[in-house]
Every structure is written in structure tokens, then in C-alpha cells.
Design a protein around this motif. Structure first.
Motif, PDB file in Angstrom:
ATOM      1  N   TRP A 124      -1.739  -4.822   8.288  1.00 10.51           N
ATOM      2  CA  TRP A 124      -1.970  -3.280   8.422  1.00 10.51           C
ATOM      3  C   TRP A 124      -1.228  -2.944   9.893  1.00 10.51           C
ATOM      4  CZ3 TRP A 124      -3.894  -0.523  12.457  1.00 10.51           C
ATOM      5  CH2 TRP A 124      -3.996   0.869  12.257  1.00 10.51           C
TER       6      TRP A 124
ATOM      7  N   ARG B 130      -5.943  -8.587  15.983  1.00  8.18           N
ATOM      8  CA  ARG B 130      -5.787  -7.028  16.230  1.00  8.18           C
ATOM      9  C   ARG B 130      -4.767  -7.025  17.432  1.00  8.18           C
ATOM     10  NH1 ARG B 130      -9.147  -2.797  14.572  1.00  8.18           N
ATOM     11  NH2 ARG B 130     -10.926  -3.641  13.312  1.00  8.18           N
TER      12      ARG B 130
ATOM     13  N   VAL C 113      -1.380  -3.248  14.989  1.00  7.99           N
ATOM     14  CA  VAL C 113      -1.288  -4.152  13.831  1.00  7.99           C
ATOM     15  C   VAL C 113      -2.589  -4.878  13.720  1.00  7.99           C
ATOM     16  CG1 VAL C 113      -0.280  -6.304  13.165  1.00  7.99           C
ATOM     17  CG2 VAL C 113       1.187  -4.486  14.236  1.00  7.99           C
ATOM     18  N   LYS C 114      -3.165  -5.079  12.553  1.00 13.26           N
ATOM     19  CA  LYS C 114      -4.219  -5.911  12.361  1.00 13.26           C
ATOM     20  C   LYS C 114      -3.842  -6.712  11.113  1.00 13.26           C
ATOM     21  CE  LYS C 114      -7.707  -3.598  10.031  1.00 13.26           C
ATOM     22  NZ  LYS C 114      -8.693  -2.879   9.903  1.00 13.26           N
TER      23      LYS C 114
ATOM     24  N   GLU D 203       1.095  -1.111   5.121  1.00 11.55           N
ATOM     25  CA  GLU D 203       0.368  -2.070   4.728  1.00 11.55           C
ATOM     26  C   GLU D 203       0.452  -3.129   3.599  1.00 11.55           C
ATOM     27  OE1 GLU D 203      -4.723  -2.819   4.858  1.00 11.55           O
ATOM     28  OE2 GLU D 203      -3.877  -0.895   4.501  1.00 11.55           O
TER      29      GLU D 203
ATOM     30  N   ASP E  28     -11.508  -3.948   4.630  1.00  7.91           N
ATOM     31  CA  ASP E  28      -9.975  -3.977   4.910  1.00  7.91           C
ATOM     32  C   ASP E  28      -9.129  -4.045   3.809  1.00  7.91           C
ATOM     33  OD1 ASP E  28     -10.154  -4.538   7.948  1.00  7.91           O
ATOM     34  OD2 ASP E  28     -11.627  -5.616   7.265  1.00  7.91           O
TER      35      ASP E  28
ATOM     36  N   ARG F 268      -2.906   7.119   8.690  1.00  7.09           N
ATOM     37  CA  ARG F 268      -1.784   6.064   8.175  1.00  7.09           C
ATOM     38  C   ARG F 268      -1.341   6.755   6.846  1.00  7.09           C
ATOM     39  NH1 ARG F 268       0.216   4.061   4.904  1.00  7.09           N
ATOM     40  NH2 ARG F 268      -0.299   1.973   3.876  1.00  7.09           N
TER      41      ARG F 268
ATOM     42  N   TYR G 226      -0.077   0.733  11.937  1.00  4.12           N
ATOM     43  CA  TYR G 226       0.043   2.208  12.084  1.00  4.12           C
ATOM     44  C   TYR G 226       0.703   2.392  13.422  1.00  4.12           C
ATOM     45  CZ  TYR G 226      -0.814   7.087  12.776  1.00  4.12           C
ATOM     46  OH  TYR G 226      -0.697   8.441  12.945  1.00  4.12           O
TER      47      TYR G 226
ATOM     48  N   TRP H 101      -8.032  -1.135  -0.241  1.00  2.00           N
ATOM     49  CA  TRP H 101      -6.693  -0.168  -0.425  1.00  2.00           C
ATOM     50  C   TRP H 101      -6.292  -0.805  -1.737  1.00  2.00           C
ATOM     51  CZ3 TRP H 101      -2.372  -2.504  -0.971  1.00  2.00           C
ATOM     52  CH2 TRP H 101      -2.046  -3.567  -0.356  1.00  2.00           C
TER      53      TRP H 101
ATOM     54  N   ASN I  21       0.835  -1.183   0.002  1.00  2.00           N
ATOM     55  CA  ASN I  21       0.026  -0.099   0.023  1.00  2.00           C
ATOM     56  C   ASN I  21       0.983   1.329   0.067  1.00  2.00           C
ATOM     57  OD1 ASN I  21      -2.302   1.663   0.222  1.00  2.00           O
ATOM     58  ND2 ASN I  21      -3.048   0.840   2.211  1.00  2.00           N
TER      59      ASN I  21
ATOM     60  N   ASN J 244      -3.567 -10.136   4.859  1.00  2.00           N
ATOM     61  CA  ASN J 244      -3.267  -8.803   4.881  1.00  2.00           C
ATOM     62  C   ASN J 244      -2.577  -8.529   6.204  1.00  2.00           C
ATOM     63  OD1 ASN J 244      -3.767  -6.185   3.134  1.00  2.00           O
ATOM     64  ND2 ASN J 244      -4.492  -5.718   5.038  1.00  2.00           N
TER      65      ASN J 244
ATOM     66  N   THR K 179       4.476   2.317   2.453  1.00  2.00           N
ATOM     67  CA  THR K 179       4.875   1.074   3.058  1.00  2.00           C
ATOM     68  C   THR K 179       6.430   0.677   2.770  1.00  2.00           C
ATOM     69  OG1 THR K 179       2.547  -0.041   2.658  1.00  2.00           O
ATOM     70  CG2 THR K 179       4.243  -1.408   3.075  1.00  2.00           C
TER      71      THR K 179
END
Length: 333
Positions: free
Chosen positions: A195, A232, A201-202, A163, A251, A275, A197, A254, A141, A193, A144
């Protein structure tokens, strides 16, 4: 880079100086005078900056070097080093040496200390898709940064920020690890995936299964996700929070250049918005945090989203002393 042709000895001296500066600047007792001297050295020749960036890449690898394991009846012993040194600093020096000398590098590979492939990838203003040396594909993304290192016993990606969507080449004997913040995702072959920030984290799983841990210092492989599940965590979490996702969940929007905010509170939406911002947005108070927002936005135009919020929500924008835009809820009459 410098146009002057250097001898091999001169080039080696610059490489050694870059390695020494890299290790010294990572020391907690590095002084301001030393940092000033480093700045002078760095600016003296473009080749100095080039070599120093290379040393930072090696440092990134060495941060995750495993400690030596017993081999047969013998344990690999590290040499004695000065009091001020630590195993981490020695590992960095070892990594620099091993990557520079083919025979030693082979030994480092066999011991699982040094990778035989290392890559750094970064996506700034455009989405990017890369194929890693093991055949895995990664979509990056905007904004990144990640690195890939192939060790004898594992494939390791470190997500520094942003991400990424992974399609991992299946290899049970050579697991694929993604390190994000203080946690880790372990897979052998799957699609998922990640992600990130700051320290949040996810992990969203589409296909296969993964093991997620929120703290790599804890024992065990973590919690297992099945397709349609999400984990998460943030720094300090003992275990990840697990939840179910649903078909067409936002989710992964993006990948089509979209940010989908599905009737979220501004508190929940803020990390997703920030982000994409160079200067993070700040929420003034709890009343502002509880306001809700929904819509589909272009990830390349999130700055426009911030400036348009007063048109769609009962808020106004101000700027704090740090230069951050601040979103304030309008007082209720």
C-alpha cells in the motif's frame, strides 16, 4: 493518431523529436519558452502525443537502469557526453536506442541494462487483476498505477501510486523487486500486499518471506518479514517499522471493495481515506486529529464517507483556500 500516411523517415523524425523533448523537459534548466514550444509541438499532431507517451514509458524504465558492471577484466565505459549531460540522461538515450534496435537491445539485455518485456498497468474505477509475463499475478486496487520490467538478473515492478496484492511466481535465480517511494521489497516467490500513499508505504506479508528496505541507497537487503508481519516506512526513514498483524486484519479488505477503519484516530485514518479521494481531506488541528473513527465503507463511495462524517462525529466541514475539504472538531462546551 494522424490519418496521413508517413514515410519511415518522417516517423523516425517524430520518434527522435519525442525522445529529445522527453529528455529536455526532465532537465532542471528547461525554460518556460521551451515548455511553450513543446506544447505547440505536442498539439500539432496526435501522433506527437502518442510517441511522447511512449518515450515517458522508456524514461520510467531508464530511471532504474543499473550502472555498468565489470565484465571479465574489462569495464564497460560510457562515451563522453557534453558537460550539461548526466549519466541518467545518457542512460535514457541509450534505453531509447537499445529498445529500438534489435541487435543493440540484445546487448543491452545481456548487460542487464534493458528489459526484454515492459508493461504498464492502471486501475481507475474498477479493481483489476493482471498476469505478468513471468506468470506472477497482481491485483490492483482503485487508482493504482504500476509498471513491470523483466531484466536478465531481476523482475522489477515500480508502484507509482495506489495498492497491489502480489502472488509472485517462484524463481530464486530471478528475484522479484517492488519499488515503492524510496524503498524496495525483494522476493523470490510469495504473497504480499503493498500500500502506498504519497511517500508512505506499508507492506503486509501473507506467505513466504520478503526483504524490505526503506531506502535503496543504503547497503544491505533490508529487514526480513515472515508471514503475519508488516513493515511501514516513509521517505527519510533509515529502517522500516516492523509489527505483527492478526488473522482477518483489515489491510486486505480492499480486495472485496471495502475500507475497514478499526477505531483509528482521524490522523491515522486520513491517508487511508485520502487514497481514494481526488481532492484530499485536511484535518484542521490536533483536536480533530485525535478523534476516532470506525466502520466498514465501500471503496467506490469514499466521497460519501467524507460528507457523512459530521453525522457520526463531533465535526463540521469547511473548505480551505486551496479548495480542499477541511474537517474541524466542534468546540467543546
Amino acid at each position: 493518431m494522424s490519418e496521413t500516411r508517413l514515410t519511415e523517415a518522417q516517423y523516425d523524425a517524430i520518434t527522435e523529436a519525442a525522445a529529445q523533448w522527453c529528455m529536455r523537459l526532465h532537465e532542471p534548466d528547461c525554460t518556460d519558452r521551451e515548455r511553450e514550444a513543446f506544447a505547440v509541438w505536442l498539439n500539432a499532431d496526435p501522433l506527437h502525443a502518442f510517441e511522447y507517451e511512449a518515450m515517458l514509458d522508456i524514461w520510467d524504465v531508464s530511471e532504474h537502469l543499473p550502472r555498468p558492471e565489470p565484465i571479465g577484466a574489462h569495464v564497460v565505459q560510457l562515451p563522453q557526453v557534453p558537460r550539461r549531460s548526466t549519466w541518467q540522461k545518457y542512460a535514457t538515450a541509450a534505453a531509447i536506442t537499445l529498445l529500438a534496435v534489435p541487435v543493440a537491445a540484445y546487448s543491452g539485455w545481456e548487460l542487464g541494462w534493458v528489459p526484454n518485456a515492459y508493461e504498464r498497468h492502471q486501475a481507475d474505477a474498477q479493481l483489476q487483476t493482471v498476469t505478468l509475463p513471468d506468470g506472477s499475478q497482481v491485483e490492483l486496487n482503485l487508482g493504482t498505477q504500476l509498471t513491470y520490467a523483466n531484466y536478465k538478473d531481476q523482475r522489477r515492478v515500480t508502484l507509482s501510486k495506489g495498492e497491489a496484492f502480489f502472488k509472485v511466481s517462484h524463481d530464486v535465480a530471478h528475484p522479484f523487486m517492488v519499488q515503492a517511494a524510496e524503498g524496495r521489497v525483494r522476493v523470490t516467490g510469495t504473497q504480499f500486499n503493498v500500500w502506498m500513499y504519497e511517500d508512505q508505504v506499508k507492506v503486509t506479508l501473507l506467505e513466504g518471506s520478503v526483504l524490505v528496505t526503506s531506502n535503496q541507497q543504503l547497503s544491505g537487503d533490508g529487514l526480513r518479514l515472515e508471514p503475519g508481519m508488516q513493515a511501514r516506512y516513509k521517505a527519510g526513514d533509515y529502517t522500516p517499522q516492523i509489527s505483527q498483524t492478526y488473522a482477518n486484519a483489515p489491510d486486505l479488505a480492499w480486495r472485496n471493495g471495502k475500507l475497514v477503519l478499526d477505531n483509528l484516530t482521524l490522523a491515522d485514518a486520513l491517508p487511508m481515506i485520502n487514497r481514494y479521494l481526488g481532492t484530499p481531506l485536511v484535518l484542521a488541528d490536533s483536536a480533530t486529529r485525535q478523534l476516532r473513527i470506525g466502520g466498514v465503507f465501500n471503496t467506490k463511495e469514499i466521497n460519501n464517507l467524507v460528507t457523512s462524517l459530521p453525522k457520526v462525529l463531533p465535526v463540521y466541514l469547511s473548505v480551505n483556500q486551496d479548495g480542499n475539504p477541511v474537517l474541524n472538531a466542534l468546540p467543546r462546551g
